[in-house]
Design a protein around this motif. Structure first.
Motif: not given
Length: 570
Positions: A29-33, A40-44, A82-87
């Motif tokens: 959540r704090s790496f790259a949005d 922050g999210d997984l694509p970031g 599962d992945v949270d939609p937030l990420f």
């Protein structure tokens, strides 16, 4: 004195890659949005993996990105698979793993076995079922004390402050049983004697191994099993490894039964390795002294465990030497390598920690009304500590932003804080938000390059601008270039697989001098300059080495061509 450390091969392609790996922690959540929502999210994260490969680390560990109501920043999980939609989406996780592997990086993901979210289907079913039902048996439900059951079942306290028990309202509207939560009330503890609980975690391991991950970091590894009968215990010792006056240990943590759990996990994952063609590591988070922690990394249990004793060591030569000796001896006695770590998403950043007045209490975080650090002193010391950590035999963990020299954000206003510790304590404990502030990537971009819109889930301090990665890349003397150089030399000289030899017969009050393979390390934790090895080449230094001397509050690595090289007289 030479201290053995049974490190294995240094290459991440080797079967025991984890023994000497440098692992970089990503707090998603704090790496790259990537989408501009301020989180922050997984694509970031995938888009920034080149930074990790360029830095020179061997693996990436991601904090939870699973489905969660986010009551505790994702450590309250409603679906581990599962992945949270937030990420993002599950496909984003697959793409991240694939990109990391293409860059030569292993991937470790978090699992949180001690508790679930209160929105997990199991817990919802438990609340909808009566006392004594199979649904409640997966959690720790108990009747209350007192004539009407209105008192908690025991005196246990939550790590996040307040009682570790919450009373439920039964389906008929009457006051009911109590459930245990060692952390937030929205994180009910599981009962690890239940076979469905045990099987579900094995299913989770299989799911992520099938997706391609290389290992699992185990949250609250010392907490899964509680002492039978859930007895009262002195409140001041409940979260401590210290022994009570009557000789008892805390009933909340570090119970013997956890080792049976980890032996079963190791056997299961070793079996999957044979099928999937790799070794999948287990890394334990357990706040314990080295002699207790080493029991978690015996040959048939976990592969690694975080060395919090090292993280918690003050900037003092004797203290560091003691914890290094104890760690190498304890872990070496069971054939395991030691992990070295200076920071994480739960701990005050070293730049701030090492700049605080001696004796400052850190358990609750640092807020604007607390003693403030001397950031310049702290940054100098943190750079020296980094060279200490990265030169030691074994594995090292680097928390995101550590390589940029980021300080703790100590002046986050109350209305912006998100850590549940802050709310549960009524603001008396400011919590961990200060070390979780989004990373600065580009000095002149919105949110310093973290988010395309400038949105951030926690505010960034203005000093992050000059610490952005693009301001440091290629700049001689920057903290980023120090880490890159140190990791390059560490790999080239095989420091992670070496053996530590102290070059002073007795501990020095201010200086650590030791050798690992063909590198002599001098860490000056005092204020006066000291001499390095006479005529030796400087390989890496946290501050300039003038005329062969290592300045106060700095460290340097020297090439030792002669096997008997010793340091010059001070």
């Amino acid at each position: 004195m030479a201290l053995p450390d049974p490190s294995g091969p240094s290459s991440t392609s080797a079967p025991e890659w984890w023994r000497s790996a440098v692992v970089y922690q990503v707090y998603p959540r704090s790496f790259a949005d990537s989408d501009g929502d301020g989180v922050g999210d997984l694509p970031g994260a995938t888009a920034r993996l080149d930074h990790l490969a360029d830095l020179g680390v061997d693996a990436v560990w991601l904090s939870p990105f699973y489905r969660s109501p986010q009551a505790d920043a994702g450590y309250d999980i409603s679906d581990h698979r599962d992945v949270d939609p937030l990420f993002g989406r599950l496909e984003d996780a697959r793409e991240l793993v694939g990109r990391a592997h293409a860059l030569g990086l292993r991937v470790v993901v978090d699992v949180v076995p001690n508790h679930t979210s209160d929105e997990h289907p199991w817990f919802r079913a438990a609340l909808a079922s009566p006392p004594g039902s199979p649904e409640r048996a997966r959690y720790v439900f108990r009747d209350g004390r007192g004539d009407d059951g209105g008192l908690p079942p025991n005196n246990w306290r939550s790590v996040f402050t307040g009682p570790a028990w919450t009373r439920v309202t039964e389906t008929d509207g009457s006051p009911g049983q109590w459930y245990l939560h060692l952390f937030d009330s929205r994180q009910p503890d599981l009962d690890w004697s239940h076979p469905e609980v045990r099987q579900d975690m094995l299913d989770t391991f299989r799911f992520w191994v099938d997706l391609g991950v290389d290992g699992f970091r185990v949250d609250v590894a010392r907490g899964l099993v509680k002492e039978e009968g859930l007895p009262d215990f002195p409140e001041e010792l409940q979260h401590s490894a210290r022994v009570a006056p009557d000789g008892r240990r805390t009933p909340l943590f570090d119970q013997e039964g956890v080792h049976d759990v980890y032996r079963s996990w190791r056997s299961f994952l070793d079996g999957l390795g044979g099928v999937r063609g790799g070794q999948h590591v287990l890394v334990g988070e357990a706040h314990l002294p080295p002699e207790r922690l080493s029991r978690y990394v015996r040959p048939d249990e976990m592969h690694q465990a975080f060395n919090f004793a090292f993280l918690e060591t003050p900037f003092d030569a004797r203290a560091f030497r003691r914890v290094v000796d104890e760690s190498l001896a304890s872990f070496g006695s069971v054939g395991a390598t030691t992990t070295w770590v200076l920071s994480s998403h739960d701990d005050v950043r070293p730049v701030t920690r090492f700049g605080l007045p001696p004796g400052t209490v850190l358990w609750h975080g640092i807020g604007p009304d607390d003693p403030q650090p001397d950031v310049e002193v702290g940054r100098r010391r943190a750079r020296a500590a980094a060279l200490l950590m990265l030169s030691l035999p074994g594995s090292a963990y680097v928390y995101q932003g550590e390589e940029l020299g980021l300080p703790e954000h100590t002046t986050i206003p109350p209305e912006a804080r998100r850590d549940p510790t802050f709310a549960r304590s009524g603001g008396s404990a400011v919590g961990r938000d200060g070390c979780r502030v989004p990373v600065p990537w580009e000095a002149d971009a919105p949110a310093y390059g973290f988010s395309p819109t400038g949105a951030t889930w926690l505010p960034q301090p203005p000093e992050f601008r000059d610490l952005a990665a693009d301001r440091q890349r290629g700049v001689v003397g920057s903290t980023l270039e120090l880490y890159r150089a140190a990791l390059r030399v560490r790999r080239a000289h095989g420091l992670g697989t070496g053996t530590l030899e102290w070059l002073d017969a007795a501990p020095d009050d201010d200086v650590l001098r030791y050798r690992v393979r063909d590198v002599v390390v001098v860490v000056n934790l005092g204020t006066r300059p000291v001499a390095g090895p006479a005529g030796a080449e400087v390989l890496v230094a946290s501050e300039p080495v003038a005329r062969g001397t290592v300045a106060g509050g700095s460290a340097a690595w020297f090439r030792a061509d002669d096997a008997r090289t010793t340091t010059a007289e001070r």
